[in-house]
Design an enzyme around this catalytic site. Sequence first.
Site, mmCIF file in Angstrom:
data_model
loop_
_atom_site.group_PDB
_atom_site.id
_atom_site.type_symbol
_atom_site.label_atom_id
_atom_site.label_comp_id
_atom_site.label_asym_id
_atom_site.label_seq_id
_atom_site.Cartn_x
_atom_site.Cartn_y
_atom_site.Cartn_z
ATOM 1 C CG HIS A 99 18.639 -6.749 -8.022
ATOM 2 N ND1 HIS A 99 18.865 -5.902 -6.872
ATOM 3 C CD2 HIS A 99 18.516 -5.750 -9.162
ATOM 4 C CE1 HIS A 99 19.193 -4.722 -7.308
ATOM 5 N NE2 HIS A 99 19.108 -4.618 -8.382
ATOM 6 C CG HIS A 169 14.914 -1.898 -9.182
ATOM 7 N ND1 HIS A 169 15.178 -1.032 -10.113
ATOM 8 C CD2 HIS A 169 16.176 -2.451 -8.890
ATOM 9 C CE1 HIS A 169 16.223 -1.032 -10.671
ATOM 10 N NE2 HIS A 169 17.101 -2.035 -9.899
ATOM 11 C CD GLU A 310 17.952 -0.012 -6.773
ATOM 12 O OE1 GLU A 310 18.242 -1.017 -6.574
ATOM 13 O OE2 GLU A 310 18.397 0.448 -7.876
HETATM 14 C C1 BGC Z 1 21.688 -2.087 -10.191
HETATM 15 C C2 BGC Z 1 21.904 -1.870 -11.697
HETATM 16 C C3 BGC Z 1 20.957 -2.908 -12.346
HETATM 17 C C4 BGC Z 1 19.526 -2.684 -12.210
HETATM 18 C C5 BGC Z 1 18.749 -3.765 -12.509
HETATM 19 C C6 BGC Z 1 20.180 -1.611 -10.189
HETATM 20 O O1 BGC Z 1 19.802 -1.704 -8.829
HETATM 21 O O2 BGC Z 1 22.399 -1.118 -9.260
HETATM 22 O O3 BGC Z 1 23.332 -2.067 -11.939
HETATM 23 O O4 BGC Z 1 21.264 -2.813 -13.873
HETATM 24 O O5 BGC Z 1 19.498 -2.731 -10.842
HETATM 25 O O6 BGC Z 1 17.766 -3.271 -13.345
#
Ligand code: BGC
Length: 340
Positions: A99, A169, A310
């Site tokens: 991310h 998210h 997402e």
């Molecule tokens: C991921 C998870 C991760 C989370 C973070 C998601 O998009 O796939 O594995 O823990 O984001 O909060």
Amino acid sequence: MKKELFGRMPDGCEVHAYTLRNGKMEARILDLGGILSRLSVNGQNVILGFDTLEGVLEDTSYQGSLVGRYGNRIHNARFVIDGKEYKLYANTAKVNHLHGGKYGFNRKLWRAEPFGESELALFYRSPDGEEGYPGNLDVRVTYKLLPDALEIRYEAISDKDTFVNLTNHVYFNLDGASTEGDILGHTLQIHADTYTDVDKDLIPVGRKNVENTRFDFRTAKKIGRDLHGKDMSDPDYSYDHNFNLDGRIRETVDGRDLALGATLSNGRITMDVLTDLPGVQCYTSGFLAHTENPLSGGVIQHRRMAIALETQVEPDAPSRGENLLKAGAKYDTMTVYRFS
Ligand code: BGC
């Protein structure tokens, strides 16, 4: 459009909250991280969020945030463009990138420009080398409320070849966030014949057919129906997987050709996810256990209380040299969350 002071960053910078309205929809969006901190449908808040800046700053689960430059994981926190290796910040499983890195787009202050009551454009320039990524990247994300939907348009342009995968998210629970409630009783349909299988660190290992697996959401089913694990050590405790959308059901929304990706319902409210992206990460919040950081209204965070859907390209594309954004080319994608 209502604009309020939400809080001050440790360095004194102001963080603002904008309230967008249209028809049955209302959204509160922060210029910090483009965070969607409330989304209501006929007065019912359907997402998780925080009412204070302290809560937002303590959060490590990307609540309501814009995610960038690159959503999801990049194996070994590196990629190669034109024979040159770029190293990224490793912030998950010790060696992988997740991310956008240490300070992703969710932690940046964006310049906000409201249009009328229902549209907010957010701008951010990510400098060349930020978190290891090449190219100055100019990003514009536009949140727009339609009378029955939230539309998010992601645009970007870079002055060097780079990788970009922008998403939001936000965690949904159509009953509203609650300390006791979970997402297991919601029904979910995902228009995907395959999902992306992953290793123990959630790095993709290839596509698999959903047929005869717990990943078969082609017909709507309760999210909890095939989740039998007792805790996170069991693989079937939660979902945290990319689904490759079949793109078969198409609709024009706000002038754009989109595919129906998924439908979530609690029996009273139904949410369609429409997108022009090829995939959706279905994450049933298995890691959400930050009990010390309550959500709005004092609601305690707990595992499987919500779902993130997402929209994205298939995870780890940079390792495969896929989805490169060429210098000067326009990145432009749209996702719509529509409620009935
Ligand atoms: C991921 C998870 C991760 C989370 C973070 C998601 O998009 O796939 O594995 O823990 O984001 O909060």
